[in-house]
Design a protein around this motif. Structure first.
Motif, PDB file in Angstrom:
ATOM      1  N   LEU A   1     -22.189 -13.168  19.494  1.00  0.00           N
ATOM      2  CA  LEU A   1     -23.234 -12.153  19.675  1.00  0.00           C
ATOM      3  C   LEU A   1     -23.439 -11.359  18.387  1.00  0.00           C
ATOM      4  O   LEU A   1     -24.584 -11.041  18.014  1.00  0.00           O
ATOM      5  CB  LEU A   1     -22.849 -11.217  20.820  1.00  0.00           C
ATOM      6  CG  LEU A   1     -23.945 -10.248  21.286  1.00  0.00           C
ATOM      7  CD1 LEU A   1     -25.089 -11.009  21.953  1.00  0.00           C
ATOM      8  CD2 LEU A   1     -23.372  -9.205  22.253  1.00  0.00           C
ATOM      9  N   SER A   2     -22.356 -11.052  17.684  1.00  0.00           N
ATOM     10  CA  SER A   2     -22.451 -10.311  16.421  1.00  0.00           C
ATOM     11  C   SER A   2     -23.265 -11.077  15.388  1.00  0.00           C
ATOM     12  O   SER A   2     -24.089 -10.501  14.666  1.00  0.00           O
ATOM     13  CB  SER A   2     -21.044 -10.026  15.876  1.00  0.00           C
ATOM     14  OG  SER A   2     -20.318  -9.194  16.752  1.00  0.00           O
ATOM     15  N   ILE A   3     -23.044 -12.385  15.307  1.00  0.00           N
ATOM     16  CA  ILE A   3     -23.808 -13.221  14.373  1.00  0.00           C
ATOM     17  C   ILE A   3     -25.290 -13.188  14.723  1.00  0.00           C
ATOM     18  O   ILE A   3     -26.151 -13.004  13.848  1.00  0.00           O
ATOM     19  CB  ILE A   3     -23.272 -14.671  14.399  1.00  0.00           C
ATOM     20  CG1 ILE A   3     -21.883 -14.727  13.757  1.00  0.00           C
ATOM     21  CG2 ILE A   3     -24.233 -15.625  13.677  1.00  0.00           C
ATOM     22  CD1 ILE A   3     -21.155 -16.039  13.977  1.00  0.00           C
ATOM     23  N   LEU A   4     -25.601 -13.349  15.991  1.00  0.00           N
ATOM     24  CA  LEU A   4     -27.000 -13.365  16.423  1.00  0.00           C
ATOM     25  C   LEU A   4     -27.676 -12.017  16.173  1.00  0.00           C
ATOM     26  O   LEU A   4     -28.859 -11.964  15.817  1.00  0.00           O
ATOM     27  CB  LEU A   4     -27.087 -13.733  17.902  1.00  0.00           C
ATOM     28  CG  LEU A   4     -26.574 -15.129  18.280  1.00  0.00           C
ATOM     29  CD1 LEU A   4     -26.665 -15.341  19.789  1.00  0.00           C
ATOM     30  CD2 LEU A   4     -27.343 -16.219  17.545  1.00  0.00           C
ATOM     31  N   LEU A   5     -26.932 -10.933  16.322  1.00  0.00           N
ATOM     32  CA  LEU A   5     -27.484  -9.597  16.084  1.00  0.00           C
ATOM     33  C   LEU A   5     -27.714  -9.346  14.595  1.00  0.00           C
ATOM     34  O   LEU A   5     -28.794  -8.901  14.181  1.00  0.00           O
ATOM     35  CB  LEU A   5     -26.545  -8.533  16.654  1.00  0.00           C
ATOM     36  CG  LEU A   5     -26.500  -8.415  18.186  1.00  0.00           C
ATOM     37  CD1 LEU A   5     -25.296  -7.597  18.622  1.00  0.00           C
ATOM     38  CD2 LEU A   5     -27.792  -7.793  18.717  1.00  0.00           C
ATOM     39  N   ILE A   6     -26.711  -9.627  13.779  1.00  0.00           N
ATOM     40  CA  ILE A   6     -26.811  -9.368  12.341  1.00  0.00           C
ATOM     41  C   ILE A   6     -27.876 -10.245  11.691  1.00  0.00           C
ATOM     42  O   ILE A   6     -28.609  -9.810  10.793  1.00  0.00           O
ATOM     43  CB  ILE A   6     -25.433  -9.565  11.667  1.00  0.00           C
ATOM     44  CG1 ILE A   6     -24.505  -8.401  12.045  1.00  0.00           C
ATOM     45  CG2 ILE A   6     -25.563  -9.671  10.152  1.00  0.00           C
ATOM     46  CD1 ILE A   6     -23.089  -8.532  11.526  1.00  0.00           C
TER      47      ILE A   6
END
Length: 366
Positions: free
Chosen positions: A105-110
């Motif tokens: 999720l962090s990758i998709l957000l950043i």
């Protein structure tokens, strides 16, 4: 007492090996066969070994511990007809898999592939992992819905979940029962999902039909695969992110599996074996920038990726897809990528109450 341990369960080999009351035999998974375990009183195994009649019939085995959360390699019906005691590690890697999800999720957000607070997340399976993920998503106010046909509190349908922009699979694997999960998502769902949905799978590869693996899914994040013991990379395409079944591979998860297996072993055989404590914590200094990051993304995305970035496992796995051939070393790579979990870190620094609540629910120590 004769003990057989999968050679990759090194902590258990150490525990039994130093005790003169036990005859320890440490075997590679391919050598855990009836002829080699006939005299064993207890077996300690991983999911790569099928626990069934072929392995156990006409042996001395009285106790089997499976140090993994999945159970699709276990013939429960056969075991019910025997006096063999079974210990499983169900739930032992819950935190580790949740960490994998939030790394993704962090990758998709950043990378701005999804929109914080707006992208709706669909969860398939509402067991320990699904519940933990939903509790965090609710706390950070990310819209979400859950499908689990076995639980009446989950009122959403499968189609409701498939209408979400991000779908995450956390169901157990089954081929029988009222709602078998084998090929739960199949050819009839494939076109809708591949065109505009992000799909994360950390459950079992067989929950998806072949179509999902045969074309390059630019929005797919897969940690599990069909036929992992004998993967043919000439027949599958690398998705956006591919990892070798490492979602649950933390030191904390291994510690949980080991402690539970030893506890059940002691109870069954009336022993007093002690397991080692592998939980080691290190301090990590943080500052007020974490609060701003949580305000923007809902979660401390940069901190999460500093500790565990699933793209690093993806890079290690990439060479397997480039080889375009059958690989026998998938399990070796998987074992080598064991990592620290969020609970191995104590965060030091002043934070507001909301940030603390989010970090604690994610599993960090404060």
């Amino acid at each position: 007492m004769n003990i057989v341990v999968d050679k990759d369960l090194q902590e258990l080999s150490y525990i039994f090996g130093k005790n003169a009351n036990f005859n320890l035999l440490s075997l590679a998974p391919e050598n855990i066969k009836k002829e080699n375990i006939k005299l064993a009183d207890a077996l300690f195994l991983r999911s790569v070994t099928k626990i069934d009649d072929t392995l156990l019939k006409d042996t001395n085995v009285k106790f089997v511990a499976s140090l993994t959360s999945g159970e699709d390699h276990i013939d429960h019906e056969m075991l019910k007809k025997t006096a063999i005691n079974l210990s499983t590690g169900k739930g032992g890697n819950t935190s580790a898999v949740v960490e994998y999800f939030f790394s993704a999720l962090s990758i998709l957000l950043i990378e701005k592939k999804i929109i914080p607070y707006k992208t709706k997340i669909g969860i398939i399976g509402f067991g320990r992992i699904g519940k933990k993920i939903k509790s965090i998503l609710d706390l950070i106010e990310f819209p979400n819905t859950v499908y689990d046909p076995y639980l009446p509190e989950c009122v959403s349908s499968l189609e409701d979940v498939l209408d979400c922009d991000l779908i995450s699979l956390h169901c157990s694997y089954s081929t029988t029962g009222k709602f078998p999960s084998h090929h739960l998502l199949n050819k009839s769902h494939y076109k809708k999902i591949i065109e505009n949905k992000y799909l994360i799978n950390t459950s079992r590869g067989e929950v998806l039909s072949e179509e999902f693996f045969q074309s390059k899914g630019e929005k797919f994040i897969f940690d599990v695969w069909a036929k992992e013991n004998d993967m043919d990379f000439s027949k599958i395409q690398k998705p956006f992110i591919a990892t070798p079944h490492t979602a649950g591979k933390t030191f904390g998860a291994e510690n949980n599996f080991t402690k539970n297996a030893i506890k059940d072993f002691n109870s069954f055989f009336d022993q007093k074996i002690e397991s080692s404590n592998l939980d080691k914590t290190e301090e990590l200094k943080i500052d007020k920038s974490i609060e701003e990051e949580i305000k923007i993304f809902g979660i401390p995305a940069a901190l999460i990726l500093k500790i565990y970035n699933i793209k690093e496992d993806d890079l290690s796995f990439k060479k397997f897809f480039e080889s375009r051939q059958v690989s026998k070393s998938f399990q070796d790579l998987r074992i080598s990528l064991k990592r620290k979990g969020f609970d191995n870190y104590k965060l030091v620094g002043e934070l507001n109450s909301k940030s603390k609540a989010i970090l604690e629910l994610l599993g960090f120590r404060l």
